[in-house]
Design a protein around this motif. Structure first.
Motif, short mmCIF file in Angstrom:
data_model
loop_
_atom_site.label_atom_id
_atom_site.label_comp_id
_atom_site.label_asym_id
_atom_site.label_seq_id
_atom_site.Cartn_x
_atom_site.Cartn_y
_atom_site.Cartn_z
N ILE A 3 0.85 -1.20 0.00
CA ILE A 3 0.00 0.00 0.00
C ILE A 3 0.88 1.25 0.00
O ILE A 3 0.61 2.20 -0.72
N ALA A 4 1.93 1.23 0.80
CA ALA A 4 2.85 2.37 0.83
C ALA A 4 3.48 2.60 -0.54
O ALA A 4 3.61 3.74 -0.99
N TYR A 5 3.86 1.51 -1.23
CA TYR A 5 4.42 1.66 -2.57
C TYR A 5 3.42 2.33 -3.50
O TYR A 5 3.77 3.24 -4.25
N TRP A 6 2.18 1.86 -3.47
CA TRP A 6 1.18 2.43 -4.38
C TRP A 6 0.93 3.91 -4.10
O TRP A 6 0.70 4.68 -5.03
N ALA A 112 12.63 6.14 -1.94
CA ALA A 112 11.69 5.39 -1.10
C ALA A 112 10.86 4.44 -1.96
O ALA A 112 10.63 3.28 -1.57
N ALA A 113 10.44 4.88 -3.14
CA ALA A 113 9.68 4.01 -4.04
C ALA A 113 10.53 2.82 -4.47
O ALA A 113 10.05 1.69 -4.55
N ALA A 114 11.81 3.07 -4.76
CA ALA A 114 12.70 1.97 -5.15
C ALA A 114 12.81 0.96 -4.01
O ALA A 114 12.71 -0.26 -4.22
N TRP A 115 13.00 1.46 -2.80
CA TRP A 115 13.10 0.56 -1.64
C TRP A 115 11.79 -0.19 -1.42
O TRP A 115 11.79 -1.42 -1.22
N LEU A 116 10.68 0.52 -1.44
CA LEU A 116 9.38 -0.13 -1.22
C LEU A 116 9.10 -1.17 -2.30
O LEU A 116 8.52 -2.21 -2.03
N GLY A 117 9.54 -0.90 -3.53
CA GLY A 117 9.34 -1.86 -4.61
C GLY A 117 10.10 -3.14 -4.42
O GLY A 117 9.71 -4.18 -4.98
#
Length: 121
Positions: A3-6, A112-117
């Motif tokens: 959810i955080a990634y989206w 952050a998106a890269a990490w969350l992905g």
């Protein structure tokens, strides 16, 4: 984490679709008031940066949405980090270090998106 990634990826995608689309479609004169650096960068490079931003936005959303090569979302996010590193370098080289705040926020958000992905697929 998904959810955080989206949330992060979606917000980044909207921003880069807008900003990249403007760079691809608008004239130098129309871009200049909002992006002062376009006066010293050749327009083909501005258009290329815009196209990369649009592709990055698509890369954040389409692979995980379709399930086809979802790891490409991480690559797209890393690419957007690199675009911001370049943006910071351009601002600093022009003596505009005071203008890098948005670049830093976008860089950190893309990181952050890269990490969350990497945490959910």
């Amino acid at each position: 984490m998904e959810i955080a990634y989206w949330i992060v990826g979606g917000l980044l995608a909207v921003f880069y679709l807008y900003a990249g689309g403007k760079k691809v479609a608008q004239s130098q004169e129309r871009l200049l008031p909002m992006m002062g650096w376009v006066d010293r960068v050749p327009m083909p490079l501005v258009r290329t940066i815009g196209a990369l931003e649009v592709l990055g936005a698509a890369g954040l959303i389409l692979p995980p949405l379709t399930g086809i090569l979802p790891g490409l979302a991480v690559a797209a996010a890393v690419g957007l980090v690199l675009i911001q590193v370049g943006g910071i370098a351009v601002h600093v080289s022009r003596g505009e270090a005071r203008l890098i705040g948005l670049n830093i926020v976008l860089l950190l958000t893309a990181a952050a998106a890269a990490w969350l992905g990497t945490t959910w697929h």
